[in-house]
Scaffold this active site. Structure first.
Site, PDB file in Angstrom:
ATOM      1  N   GLN A 123       0.728   9.079  16.910  1.00 12.23           N
ATOM      2  CA  GLN A 123       0.982   9.105  15.466  1.00 12.23           C
ATOM      3  C   GLN A 123       0.603  10.452  14.850  1.00 12.23           C
ATOM      4  OE1 GLN A 123      -0.429   4.581  14.918  1.00 12.23           O
ATOM      5  NE2 GLN A 123       0.076   5.521  12.976  1.00 12.23           N
ATOM      6  N   ARG A 126      -2.184  -0.649   9.410  1.00 16.65           N
ATOM      7  CA  ARG A 126      -1.325  -0.595   8.231  1.00 16.65           C
ATOM      8  C   ARG A 126      -2.120  -0.626   6.933  1.00 16.65           C
ATOM      9  NH1 ARG A 126       4.579  -3.029   8.360  1.00 16.65           N
ATOM     10  NH2 ARG A 126       5.442  -1.876   6.620  1.00 16.65           N
ATOM     11  N   CYS A 127      -3.110   0.233   6.871  1.00 18.57           N
ATOM     12  CA  CYS A 127      -3.820   0.405   5.603  1.00 18.57           C
ATOM     13  C   CYS A 127      -4.452   1.767   5.642  1.00 18.57           C
ATOM     14  CB  CYS A 127      -4.869  -0.666   5.396  1.00 18.57           C
ATOM     15  SG  CYS A 127      -6.402  -0.349   6.270  1.00 18.57           S
ATOM     16  N   GLU A 153       1.694   0.846   3.418  1.00 21.03           N
ATOM     17  CA  GLU A 153       0.488   0.049   3.664  1.00 21.03           C
ATOM     18  C   GLU A 153       0.319  -1.073   2.637  1.00 21.03           C
ATOM     19  OE1 GLU A 153      -0.641   1.382   6.297  1.00 21.03           O
ATOM     20  OE2 GLU A 153       0.186   3.379   6.131  1.00 21.03           O
TER      21      GLU A 153
HETATM   22  O1  CDP Z   1       3.199   7.340   6.032  1.00 18.02           O
HETATM   23  P1  CDP Z   1       4.222   6.264   6.150  1.00 18.02           P
HETATM   24  O2  CDP Z   1       5.597   6.754   6.463  1.00 18.02           O
HETATM   25  O3  CDP Z   1       3.785   5.145   7.039  1.00 18.02           O
HETATM   26  O4  CDP Z   1       4.286   5.517   4.733  1.00 18.02           O
HETATM   27  P2  CDP Z   1       4.984   5.877   3.357  1.00 18.02           P
HETATM   28  O5  CDP Z   1       4.735   7.277   2.965  1.00 18.02           O
HETATM   29  O6  CDP Z   1       4.511   4.830   2.411  1.00 18.02           O
HETATM   30  O7  CDP Z   1       6.544   5.715   3.606  1.00 18.02           O
HETATM   31  C1  CDP Z   1       7.155   4.608   4.214  1.00 18.02           C
HETATM   32  C2  CDP Z   1       8.665   4.689   3.985  1.00 18.02           C
HETATM   33  O8  CDP Z   1       8.941   4.307   2.633  1.00 18.02           O
HETATM   34  C3  CDP Z   1       9.216   6.108   4.147  1.00 18.02           C
HETATM   35  O9  CDP Z   1      10.513   6.099   4.691  1.00 18.02           O
HETATM   36  C4  CDP Z   1       9.239   6.594   2.732  1.00 18.02           C
HETATM   37  O10 CDP Z   1      10.078   7.677   2.496  1.00 18.02           O
HETATM   38  C5  CDP Z   1       9.640   5.340   1.938  1.00 18.02           C
HETATM   39  N1  CDP Z   1       9.155   5.433   0.549  1.00 18.02           N
HETATM   40  C6  CDP Z   1      10.055   5.425  -0.502  1.00 18.02           C
HETATM   41  O11 CDP Z   1      11.259   5.276  -0.290  1.00 18.02           O
HETATM   42  N2  CDP Z   1       9.587   5.616  -1.793  1.00 18.02           N
HETATM   43  C7  CDP Z   1       8.264   5.749  -2.048  1.00 18.02           C
HETATM   44  N3  CDP Z   1       7.812   5.928  -3.285  1.00 18.02           N
HETATM   45  C8  CDP Z   1       7.344   5.697  -0.981  1.00 18.02           C
HETATM   46  C9  CDP Z   1       7.823   5.556   0.315  1.00 18.02           C
END
Ligand code: CDP
Length: 806
Positions: free
Chosen positions: A237, A384-385, A760
């Site tokens: 990761q 997942r947090c 998360e």
């Molecule tokens: O770090 P990780 O990718 O696990 O988590 P994240 O930043 O929360 O993003 C998860 C997915 O959700 C990604 O594809 C982001 O681009 C999308 N996302 C989104 O569409 N809009 C947001 N405000 C936050 C995340």
């Protein structure tokens, strides 16, 4: 305007930028079996490694005899700690400042611990040879209870730390004690609690569980002795951090190490740490000169690779008689297992647990966390947090319910009364965080209305009457949660992992014909980065998302970054992407002005082009600008159109949500039925609503599993009782509830596009919602607190203990 030019709304839609539910570009290959996972990597002459693991949770190793294993045709080598010791690789540093045995060095400390590494021509021979390695053990007393671990006469688990009174996080007061981490004002909190109208006190246990990604951990290490280059494909990761750590541990220069994370079948924190399998595969490849693959099986993954949670949280919360919270105290006993291998930023030995004041305006608070060693597998990862946020959210959301019972108050009203108000943001919490933004009351009211909360309560009253009258055996539980997350680690000044500041990065190259490649320091494990990061760029630079390739995970090509976990990708790498896009646009503006023969300030941005101010028919599209960047000599400008951004966020982002679970419980069988699950999330600016919805569904299903059955349980001898998928609850489509998703939008004031993380949130928010529903069903019959997971047996037992079986 030129009549041929479509209106800018149409042009913006064609870009599939921010806010578009663009289909996931990754799925074409995943749904057609064209993904490229670690186990798909096959190289000529590749060998396979497998572990001899300890059947005991605590034992001294008196001898290891590998002669029979080595004699098996096809076995190349059997490595033990004695072989790794001359290289100083028999122990390795953990992310938490501790050290961990790579292979058992004199004793074993948990069941499933790695004792020897067999290298053979194929997986089957390796597995046969594992059976032939003879290990003599002398059993030692086992400690699985973290409270018993701290008893004066408890067995010494970590003999390597004998006499060490200082750990990585301060003084150690006992041989099985790791650290004490304190936040907040103890004296002021005690004073408030001592004189409060009402104090509710409870022990809240968040049991040990496991991220259990579909793909287990593994790697292929390949040492090219001719060029001196080590390549490792692995389920990482954080590939860049792995490269740096591998260089520091092995002494191989960092430029001679290439780490590649190919497709990853789910991470959920399980794939952040460094495991003995990686080290052994690398050593075996260096020794043999051929590639070596190690891929753990499901039981190994569940028993030995990075658990999550295992926090005993003792809380005291005080309030006025009319329900205004005045103070909060929390003491955590954190069971870290045999080695402290938590994946947390260096300065946060309990992660971001100090977000445990939740969504509430609590004037004074104190937190103390004691980490202890037991004979269990190491880990403590952020499943997942964002680094212990889910434990914090569970704690405060249970304490609110317990306080509501003590006050005789409706728990929804108690929450509303204590929410941080919109006008209080940026809000400084009593435990040290600056919440960037939020509008909790709006979200809460929307959620209560959506489920007809008052109607549900009326139905519940009627149900209780019917139950008491013998007309039904089913109870109704209404599980409420309002959570605040803290994601996006992090400002480099606060957050580092092994001394590596937690920034992130994006590098963009625009090709002459107007398409582009963006490379990031993060790595998707199913979150859809290739889809959504292209959308951020599409809106920033006016190139259709479909014309932008997003690449992650290869340290030879991607800019340095700290990887993907804790929902940090959007807050940090997403911000880097927007900032790099803005650099591209700034140069594009100069090129456009030159081509249009006007001053730089006389052109303005319009979706996918720069147009002359006041003369929109005179414009240059990004496509034209890109071509010019490569074929025109522009005075004062370098050719090409590229940019890189390394983004150090000024603060974390604080997504939040209101989740409500309506659950039917059969008191005679302990079975439950999720009648309704409503999830309102606020993650600021929404990049891709469809992907967000997918994230919510996945995370809430993990939360359902955790709350309702999933656990890593041990018996008194330290045997793992839930080491297979027969015993470890993983919901299928059959058990998975239906979710109704909803949202509000409170943009982050410091993020370039206002986005907060979301991945998360559903795990953090759903666990207390499910658990609170179980508790709420029994509230009228005198239940204050019972421990997760709420499987059928435990629910049945609760009903029995409350005398509901007649
Ligand atoms: O770090 P990780 O990718 O696990 O988590 P994240 O930043 O929360 O993003 C998860 C997915 O959700 C990604 O594809 C982001 O681009 C999308 N996302 C989104 O569409 N809009 C947001 N405000 C936050 C995340």
């Amino acid at each position: 305007m030129n009549e041929m030019t479509p209106p800018n709304t149409e042009r913006a839609a064609a870009l599939k930028g921010l806010g578009s539910s663009r289909k996931r570009v990754e799925d074409a290959r995943f749904t057609q079996g064209k993904g490229n996972y670690v186990d798909d990597i096959k190289m000529p002459g590749m060998l396979f490694g497998d572990f001899v693991r300890s059947p005991y949770a605590h034992a001294r190793i008196t001898s290891i005899n590998a002669d029979k294993a080595k004699a098996l045709p096809g076995v190349i080598a059997v490595l033990t700690a004695a072989d790794l010791a001359p290289l100083n690789l028999h122990w390795m540093p953990t992310l938490a400042g501790d050290v961990q045995m790579v292979l058992a060095d004199g004793k074993v400390l948990f069941q499933g611990q790695e004792v020897a590494f067999v290298v053979a021509e194929n997986r089957y021979i390796a597995a046969d040879a594992v059976e032939l390695v003879e290990v003599d053990y002398e059993e030692l007393p086992v400690v699985v209870d973290p409270f018993a671990a701290e008893a004066p006469d408890a067995p010494v688990l970590r003999e390597d730390l004998a006499g060490k009174t200082e750990g990585a996080h301060g003084p150690r007061r006992h041989h099985n004690h790791i650290f004490t981490w304190e936040q907040g004002d103890r004296d002021a909190t005690e004073k408030v609690l001592g004189s409060a109208d009402v104090v509710a006190e409870e022990m809240v246990y968040y049991h040990r569980t496991h991220p259990c990604p579909l793909e287990t951990c593994g790697c292929v290490a390949s040492m090219d002795k001719v060029n001196g280059k080590l390549t490792v494909w692995g389920t990482f990761q954080a590939p860049h951090a792995v490269r740096t750590v591998a260089s520091l541990i092995s002494g191989i220069a960092e430029h001679n190490i290439r780490i590649v994370s190919p497709d990853i079948g789910g991470g959920f924190g399980n794939k952040v740490g460094v495991y003995p399998g990686y080290i052994c595969a690398i050593v075996a490849s260096i020794v043999t000169g051929v590639p070596v693959k190690w891929v753990e099986d499901r039981m190994e993954n569940l028993m030995a690779t990075a658990f999550a949670r295992d926090y005993w949280m003792k809380g005291r919360i005080s309030a006025t008689r009319d329900g205004k919270i005045t103070g909060l105290s929390c003491h955590v006993t954190a069971d870290h297992g045999a080695f402290d291998a938590c994946a947390d930023p260096t300065k946060f030995p309990a992660g971001f647990f100090n977000i445990c004041t939740g969504s509430y305006d609590i004037p004074v608070a104190h937190l103390a966390v004691d980490g202890v060693y037991t004979n269990k597998a190491p880990g403590g990862v952020a499943y997942r947090c964002s680094f212990r946020v889910t434990e914090a959210a569970y704690f405060i959301e249970r304490m609110i319910e317990v306080l509501a019972i003590k006050l005789g108050m409706d728990a929804a009203e108690l929450r509303r009364k204590n929410f941080i108000r919109k006008d209080q943001f940026p809000y400084h919490s009593a435990l040290g965080w600056e919440y960037d933004s939020g509008d909790y009351h709006t979200a809460w009211d929307k959620a209560l209305k959506a489920v007809d909360y008052d109607g549900l309560r009326r139905e519940q009253v009627q149900r209780i009457e019917n139950f008491k009258a013998g007309k039904t055996r089913k109870l109704l539980g209404i599980g409420l949660t309002h959570f605040t997350e803290i994601v996006g680690a992090g400002p480099v000044k606060n957050c580092d992992i092994l001394g590596l500041g937690m920034f992130d990065s994006c590098e963009i190259r625009i090709h002459p014909t107007g398409s582009a490649i963006a490379r990031l320091g993060t790595i998707s494990q199913g979150q859809g980065h290739a889809t959504t990061f292209a959308q951020i760029l599409a809106s920033e630079i006016g190139i259709p998302a479909d014309d932008i390739t997003v690449e992650e995970g290869d340290t030879d090509t991607a800019p340095y970054g700290l990887g993907t976990y804790g929902s940090r990708s959007t807050p940090v790498a997403g911000a880097a992407t927007a900032m790099a896009g803005r650099k591209i646009r700034a140069k594009a503006q100069m090129i456009a002005a030159y081509l249009l023969e006007v001053h730089d300030d006389d052109v303005e941005w319009d979706v996918d082009r720069f147009a002359v101010k006041g003369a929109p028919e005179r414009f240059k599209t990004m496509k034209e600008i890109a071509f010019a960047a490569y074929n025109q000599a522009i005075p004062g400008l370098e050719p090409g159109l590229e940019a890189v951004s390394y983004y150090d966020p000024p603060n974390m982002t604080y997504p939040f949500g209101a989740y409500i679970c309506v659950m039917e419980i059969d008191v005679d069988t302990g079975e439950h039925e999720i009648r309704q699950f409503y999830a309102l999330d606020d993650c600021g600016t929404r990049i891709n609503p469809m992907i967000i919805e997918g994230q919510i569904h996945g995370g809430a299903t993990e939360g359902y599993a955790i709350a309702m059955g999933q656990e890593i349980a041990y018996d008194d001898m330290g045997n793992v009782k839930t080491g297979t998928l027969m015993d470890f609850f993983l919901p299928t489509a059959w058990e998975t509830p239906h979710y109704t998703t909803d949202f509000t939008v409170t943009p982050s004031p410091h993020h370039p596009i206002g986005a907060k993380g979301v991945g998360e949130s559903p795990n953090v928010g759903s666990v207390p919602a499910f658990s609170n529903a179980v508790h709420d069903a029994f509230r009228a019959f005198g239940l204050t607190q019972t421990h997760m997971p709420h499987d059928h047996w435990r629910i049945w037992k609760t009903a029995y203990e409350l005398g509901l079986h007649g």
